[in-house]
Design a protein around this motif. Structure first.
Motif, PDB file in Angstrom:
ATOM      1  N   GLY A  11       0.796  -1.228   0.000  1.00  0.00           N
ATOM      2  CA  GLY A  11       0.000   0.000   0.000  1.00  0.00           C
ATOM      3  C   GLY A  11       0.822   1.270   0.000  1.00  0.00           C
ATOM      4  O   GLY A  11       1.804   1.397  -0.740  1.00  0.00           O
ATOM      5  N   ASN A  15       5.648   3.584   6.222  1.00  0.00           N
ATOM      6  CA  ASN A  15       6.755   2.997   7.000  1.00  0.00           C
ATOM      7  C   ASN A  15       7.978   2.793   6.117  1.00  0.00           C
ATOM      8  O   ASN A  15       9.105   3.024   6.553  1.00  0.00           O
ATOM      9  CB  ASN A  15       6.322   1.676   7.635  1.00  0.00           C
ATOM     10  N   GLY A  89       3.413  -3.204   5.972  1.00  0.00           N
ATOM     11  CA  GLY A  89       2.058  -3.132   5.445  1.00  0.00           C
ATOM     12  C   GLY A  89       1.875  -4.117   4.300  1.00  0.00           C
ATOM     13  O   GLY A  89       1.171  -3.840   3.333  1.00  0.00           O
ATOM     14  N   ILE A 109       5.763  -4.972  11.435  1.00  0.00           N
ATOM     15  CA  ILE A 109       5.258  -3.992  12.402  1.00  0.00           C
ATOM     16  C   ILE A 109       3.758  -4.184  12.507  1.00  0.00           C
ATOM     17  O   ILE A 109       3.072  -4.396  11.496  1.00  0.00           O
ATOM     18  CB  ILE A 109       5.621  -2.539  12.034  1.00  0.00           C
ATOM     19  N   HIS A 172       0.493   5.723  13.863  1.00  0.00           N
ATOM     20  CA  HIS A 172       1.359   5.801  12.679  1.00  0.00           C
ATOM     21  C   HIS A 172       2.607   6.637  12.951  1.00  0.00           C
ATOM     22  O   HIS A 172       3.704   6.304  12.503  1.00  0.00           O
ATOM     23  CB  HIS A 172       0.580   6.390  11.492  1.00  0.00           C
TER      24      HIS A 172
HETATM   25  C1  GRF Z   1       0.711   0.048   9.304  1.00  0.00           C
HETATM   26  O1  GRF Z   1      -0.336   0.510  10.104  1.00  0.00           O
HETATM   27  C2  GRF Z   1       1.325  -1.183   9.902  1.00  0.00           C
HETATM   28  O2  GRF Z   1       1.265  -1.201  11.276  1.00  0.00           O
HETATM   29  C3  GRF Z   1       0.503  -2.282   9.309  1.00  0.00           C
HETATM   30  O3  GRF Z   1       0.207  -1.850   8.013  1.00  0.00           O
HETATM   31  C4  GRF Z   1       0.218  -0.425   7.966  1.00  0.00           C
HETATM   32  C5  GRF Z   1       1.117   0.001   6.843  1.00  0.00           C
HETATM   33  O4  GRF Z   1       1.066   1.370   6.598  1.00  0.00           O
HETATM   34  N1  GRF Z   1       1.223  -3.520   9.372  1.00  0.00           N
HETATM   35  P1  GRF Z   1       2.036   2.023   5.539  1.00  0.00           P
HETATM   36  O5  GRF Z   1       1.795   1.331   4.211  1.00  0.00           O
HETATM   37  O6  GRF Z   1       3.445   1.841   6.018  1.00  0.00           O
HETATM   38  O7  GRF Z   1       1.635   3.463   5.478  1.00  0.00           O
END
Ligand code: GRF
Length: 215
Positions: A11, A15, A89, A109, A172
């Motif tokens: 996505g 992170n 994610g 995470i 986040h």
């Molecule tokens: C985060 O909330 C993480 O904890 C979960 O997926 C989401 C990923 O968000 N595992 P991003 O793609 O890094 O914005």
């Protein structure tokens, strides 16, 4: 030798961005050698392109089985000689073969204070339970979903007016602090997972992970 890091996304990759920033600043002694997504067109791929990081899309829908998808992923990741696999994610359940192959060198995470609230909808579940605090955890990946040994945990307080969305935003912010930190520690050989559990700076880490206090 700087460690070679592969980041798996599905996505937006915020992170991923936090880890890119920490490699570019030199804080992490490592290079992101590949960003791999199971979905085309996601914003995380753009982040990789902006940072001149090679990226690959491996669409799980074009595989017959979870096993064949994971086998192709392994081949791809190993082709980059990755020392560390970072799930950022990545919204796929992994096969035991995949997990075992990267044992001790794969992080995830999760948006909760594990072992609380494994799985989805963690923010709403923390609210529904009337919790006073919530947070996120980086852990080594094992075959148990969101169940591996904990590395680092960051907390936020839950206020009376918090909604699932506002909590998610607060969490986040902390994710973007603790994920680069965990990767930094791994790349500096400060954290590792052994038969005796997680070792941090040559001492056993607490079962709840290192507690991160935000500056
Ligand atoms: C985060 O909330 C993480 O904890 C979960 O997926 C989401 C990923 O968000 N595992 P991003 O793609 O890094 O914005």
């Amino acid at each position: 030798m700087p460690k070679r890091i592969a980041v798996l996304i599905s996505g937006s990759g915020s992170n991923l961005q936090a880890i890119i920033d920490a490699t570019q600043s030199g804080r992490i002694d490592g290079d992101i050698v590949a960003v791999i997504s199971n979905k085309a067109g996601v914003f995380g791929l753009e982040r990789a392109a902006n940072a001149d990081i090679p990226s690959e899309v491996l669409d799980h829908k074009s595989f017959e089985s979870r096993e064949s998808f994971d086998a192709a992923m392994m081949e791809l990741i190993d082709g980059y000689n990755a020392d560390l696999v970072v799930l950022a994610g990545f919204m796929r359940i992994l096969t035991p073969e995949f997990v075992r192959h990267y044992q001790g060198r794969m992080f995830n995470i999760h948006p909760s204070l594990l072992p609380k609230y494994k799985g989805l909808n963690t923010h709403q579940r923390a609210l529904d339970a009337g919790d006073k605090e919530h947070g996120c955890t980086v852990h080594f990946v094992t075959e148990e979903l969101d169940g591996g040994p904990l590395v680092v945990q960051g907390r936020v307080s839950i206020n009376l007016d918090d909604s699932s969305d506002s909590l998610q935003q607060k969490v986040h912010v902390v994710e973007h602090q603790i994920y680069p930190l965990a990767v930094e520690w791994f790349c500096a050989n400060r954290v590792r997972w052994t038969e005796d559990g997680v070792i941090f700076d040559d001492q056993p880490a607490p079962a709840e992970g290192i507690q991160y206090i935000s500056e």
